[in-house]
Design a protein around this motif. Structure first.
Motif, mmCIF file in Angstrom:
data_model
loop_
_atom_site.group_PDB
_atom_site.id
_atom_site.type_symbol
_atom_site.label_atom_id
_atom_site.label_comp_id
_atom_site.label_asym_id
_atom_site.label_seq_id
_atom_site.Cartn_x
_atom_site.Cartn_y
_atom_site.Cartn_z
ATOM 1 N N THR A 209 0.842 -1.198 0.000
ATOM 2 C CA THR A 209 0.000 0.000 0.000
ATOM 3 C C THR A 209 0.878 1.248 0.000
ATOM 4 O OG1 THR A 209 -0.075 0.130 2.431
ATOM 5 C CG2 THR A 209 -1.713 -1.281 1.360
ATOM 6 N N GLY A 210 0.240 2.400 0.095
ATOM 7 C CA GLY A 210 0.954 3.675 0.275
ATOM 8 C C GLY A 210 2.077 3.917 -0.698
ATOM 9 N N GLN A 211 3.300 3.786 -0.237
ATOM 10 C CA GLN A 211 4.491 4.113 -1.025
ATOM 11 C C GLN A 211 4.628 3.266 -2.288
ATOM 12 O OE1 GLN A 211 7.530 3.461 1.869
ATOM 13 N NE2 GLN A 211 7.005 5.250 3.093
ATOM 14 N N MET A 212 3.940 2.140 -2.352
ATOM 15 C CA MET A 212 4.028 1.297 -3.538
ATOM 16 C C MET A 212 3.573 2.042 -4.792
ATOM 17 S SD MET A 212 4.931 -1.642 -4.711
ATOM 18 C CE MET A 212 5.153 -2.638 -3.238
ATOM 19 N N ALA A 213 2.744 3.076 -4.624
ATOM 20 C CA ALA A 213 2.203 3.813 -5.772
ATOM 21 C C ALA A 213 3.083 4.980 -6.203
ATOM 22 C CB ALA A 213 0.802 4.331 -5.429
ATOM 23 N N ALA A 214 4.236 5.150 -5.594
ATOM 24 C CA ALA A 214 5.116 6.261 -5.959
ATOM 25 C C ALA A 214 5.447 6.209 -7.449
ATOM 26 C CB ALA A 214 6.398 6.219 -5.135
ATOM 27 N N LYS A 215 5.597 7.400 -8.055
ATOM 28 C CA LYS A 215 5.821 7.447 -9.499
ATOM 29 C C LYS A 215 7.186 6.875 -9.881
ATOM 30 C CE LYS A 215 7.672 12.162 -9.893
ATOM 31 N NZ LYS A 215 7.492 13.480 -10.534
ATOM 32 N N ASP A 216 7.305 6.579 -11.159
ATOM 33 C CA ASP A 216 8.533 5.987 -11.727
ATOM 34 C C ASP A 216 8.899 4.669 -11.043
ATOM 35 O OD1 ASP A 216 8.704 8.128 -13.435
ATOM 36 O OD2 ASP A 216 10.142 9.229 -12.205
ATOM 37 N N TYR A 217 7.904 4.012 -10.473
ATOM 38 C CA TYR A 217 8.083 2.693 -9.828
ATOM 39 C C TYR A 217 9.001 2.734 -8.619
ATOM 40 C CZ TYR A 217 6.300 1.400 -14.441
ATOM 41 O OH TYR A 217 5.571 1.319 -15.600
ATOM 42 N N ASP A 218 9.216 3.921 -8.058
ATOM 43 C CA ASP A 218 10.169 4.015 -6.945
ATOM 44 C C ASP A 218 9.718 3.178 -5.745
ATOM 45 O OD1 ASP A 218 11.327 5.807 -8.674
ATOM 46 O OD2 ASP A 218 11.803 7.281 -7.126
ATOM 47 N N GLY A 219 8.427 3.198 -5.449
ATOM 48 C CA GLY A 219 7.928 2.389 -4.347
ATOM 49 C C GLY A 219 8.100 0.900 -4.615
ATOM 50 N N ALA A 220 7.808 0.500 -5.832
ATOM 51 C CA ALA A 220 7.963 -0.910 -6.210
ATOM 52 C C ALA A 220 9.433 -1.316 -6.173
ATOM 53 C CB ALA A 220 7.383 -1.141 -7.605
ATOM 54 N N ASP A 221 10.299 -0.440 -6.668
ATOM 55 C CA ASP A 221 11.734 -0.755 -6.676
ATOM 56 C C ASP A 221 12.289 -0.819 -5.257
ATOM 57 O OD1 ASP A 221 11.690 -0.884 -9.412
ATOM 58 O OD2 ASP A 221 12.483 1.131 -9.732
ATOM 59 N N ASN A 222 11.833 0.092 -4.393
ATOM 60 C CA ASN A 222 12.288 0.077 -3.007
ATOM 61 C C ASN A 222 11.923 -1.243 -2.337
ATOM 62 O OD1 ASN A 222 13.232 1.419 -0.444
ATOM 63 N ND2 ASN A 222 11.098 1.043 0.115
ATOM 64 N N PHE A 223 10.687 -1.668 -2.537
ATOM 65 C CA PHE A 223 10.235 -2.935 -1.949
ATOM 66 C C PHE A 223 11.041 -4.108 -2.501
ATOM 67 C CE2 PHE A 223 7.392 -6.663 -2.266
ATOM 68 C CZ PHE A 223 7.191 -6.899 -0.912
ATOM 69 N N THR A 224 11.321 -4.050 -3.802
ATOM 70 C CA THR A 224 12.001 -5.155 -4.463
ATOM 71 C C THR A 224 13.445 -5.305 -4.009
ATOM 72 O OG1 THR A 224 10.613 -4.819 -6.418
ATOM 73 C CG2 THR A 224 12.604 -6.144 -6.695
ATOM 74 N N ILE A 225 14.160 -4.198 -3.910
ATOM 75 C CA ILE A 225 15.585 -4.287 -3.555
ATOM 76 C C ILE A 225 15.809 -4.258 -2.043
ATOM 77 C CG2 ILE A 225 16.316 -3.248 -5.734
ATOM 78 C CD1 ILE A 225 16.777 -0.620 -4.257
ATOM 79 N N TRP A 226 14.739 -4.035 -1.303
ATOM 80 C CA TRP A 226 14.848 -3.994 0.159
ATOM 81 C C TRP A 226 14.207 -5.239 0.778
ATOM 82 C CZ3 TRP A 226 10.258 -2.265 3.128
ATOM 83 C CH2 TRP A 226 10.454 -2.371 4.519
ATOM 84 N N TRP A 227 12.908 -5.203 1.027
ATOM 85 C CA TRP A 227 12.261 -6.251 1.822
ATOM 86 C C TRP A 227 12.159 -7.583 1.078
ATOM 87 C CZ3 TRP A 227 12.010 -7.182 6.566
ATOM 88 C CH2 TRP A 227 11.093 -8.085 7.107
ATOM 89 N N TYR A 228 11.691 -7.534 -0.164
ATOM 90 C CA TYR A 228 11.540 -8.794 -0.894
ATOM 91 C C TYR A 228 12.909 -9.423 -1.145
ATOM 92 C CZ TYR A 228 8.776 -12.181 -3.437
ATOM 93 O OH TYR A 228 8.141 -13.340 -3.802
ATOM 94 N N ASN A 229 13.856 -8.586 -1.497
ATOM 95 C CA ASN A 229 15.202 -9.085 -1.765
ATOM 96 C C ASN A 229 15.822 -9.743 -0.537
ATOM 97 O OD1 ASN A 229 18.361 -8.107 -1.547
ATOM 98 N ND2 ASN A 229 17.850 -9.001 -3.529
ATOM 99 N N ARG A 230 15.631 -9.144 0.621
ATOM 100 C CA ARG A 230 16.202 -9.720 1.839
ATOM 101 C C ARG A 230 15.663 -11.133 2.071
ATOM 102 N NH1 ARG A 230 15.332 -7.377 7.995
ATOM 103 N NH2 ARG A 230 16.306 -9.137 9.103
ATOM 104 N N ASN A 231 14.377 -11.319 1.865
ATOM 105 C CA ASN A 231 13.778 -12.627 2.107
ATOM 106 C C ASN A 231 14.157 -13.655 1.049
ATOM 107 O OD1 ASN A 231 11.875 -12.515 4.579
ATOM 108 N ND2 ASN A 231 11.527 -10.576 3.532
#
Length: 281
Positions: A209-231
């Motif tokens: 939710t929330g930050q996932m909708a940031a433009k230029d996929y920044d929210g999606a990229d943050n999630f991908t290289i941070w939380w999802y990547n760690r797991n």
């Protein structure tokens, strides 16, 4: 009538012949080993309340696992987990914990409230295992900030970290309510609910939710290289330590990790994900 009987008999023979000559359609099971490595993920709330997560547990909702009745409840939780009969135990740590584990086996660290001591090391000791495995991992995001901070910052520059998120606000109220139940609920009962598919998905959904909708996929990229990547890296560490279907792997981590680990283990042809509430005799 005689001719009709003959026709029916011939038709039946023809159908039987067709059935016998039609190749049986193969499934995925025909191409992969039948024996899989069983894995039990125990998503925990942090028993020592280190306060490192975004949501902080209120003091009134905290329990003390070194005092009754929770001390006995932890013992019953450990006895329940032992029904899985793990031969490898993976914990949320990045440094080698085996020196600590050997000291634990000699009687040290018994007053530590951390679930790694109270659950993981205790199960390992009582199952007479010779070691435990640290499988936590740094994130790709942390590596990018070290190697090229300009690039790393550019990937997430459109995220408004102070923006309100009504779903997260609701989640914090939900967390407060759930945590208020711990004092009056048996720890094992609480963890069975916490480790259900429904609760894992609900927990995971709050990262979307929330930050996932940031433009230029920044929210999606943050999630991908941070939380999802760690797991995914944690999963990779476990995969590297898996020797075969004879392994029975217990994973003890903070529950925030459990949803993604569930996804990865369930999708992998190598593992059988064991539901936490399925260990009853």
């Amino acid at each position: 009538m005689k001719n009709l009987t003959t026709i029916l008999f011939i038709t039946a023979l023809a159908q039987l012949s067709i059935a016998q000559n039609t190749p049986t359609k193969k499934t995925k099971a025909d191409f992969f080993p039948q024996e899989q490595t069983k894995v039990l993920v125990v998503g925990m709330f942090h028993l020592d309340y280190p306060g490192l997560d975004t949501h902080k547990t209120k003091d009134d909702n905290k329990i003390d696992v070194l005092k009754e009745p929770k001390k006995t409840e932890v013992t019953e939780l450990v006895e329940y987990i032992k029904k899985f009969k793990p031969n490898k135990i993976m914990i949320e740590a990045r440094t080698d914990w085996n020196q600590r584990y050997q000291k634990y086996r000699k009687g040290e660290y018994r007053e530590k409230r951390d679930e790694r001591y109270q659950v993981a090391l205790r199960v390992a000791h009582e199952m007479d295992l010779d070691s435990v495995y640290s499988v936590d991992a740094k994130t790709l995001q942390s590596e990018l900030f070290t190697k090229d901070s300009v690039l790393a910052k550019s990937l997430i520059e459109n995220i408004d970290w102070k923006a309100s998120d009504p779903y997260l606000d609701s989640a914090f109220k939900w967390y407060d309510y759930r945590e208020s139940q711990v004092k009056k609920t048996h720890i094992l009962t609480y963890l069975k609910e916490m480790n259900s598919r429904e609760m894992h998905n609900a927990n995971f959904g709050l990262y979307l939710t929330g930050q996932m909708a940031a433009k230029d996929y920044d929210g999606a990229d943050n999630f991908t290289i941070w939380w999802y990547n760690r797991n995914v890296r944690i999963f990779s560490n476990i995969l590297r330590l898996t020797e075969g279907s004879q392994d029975r792997i217990l994973v003890v981590f903070g529950n925030g990790h459990a949803a993604i680990l569930r996804q990865l283990f369930e999708a992998s042809p190598q593992y059988e994900f064991v539901e936490f509430d399925s260990l009853e005799d």
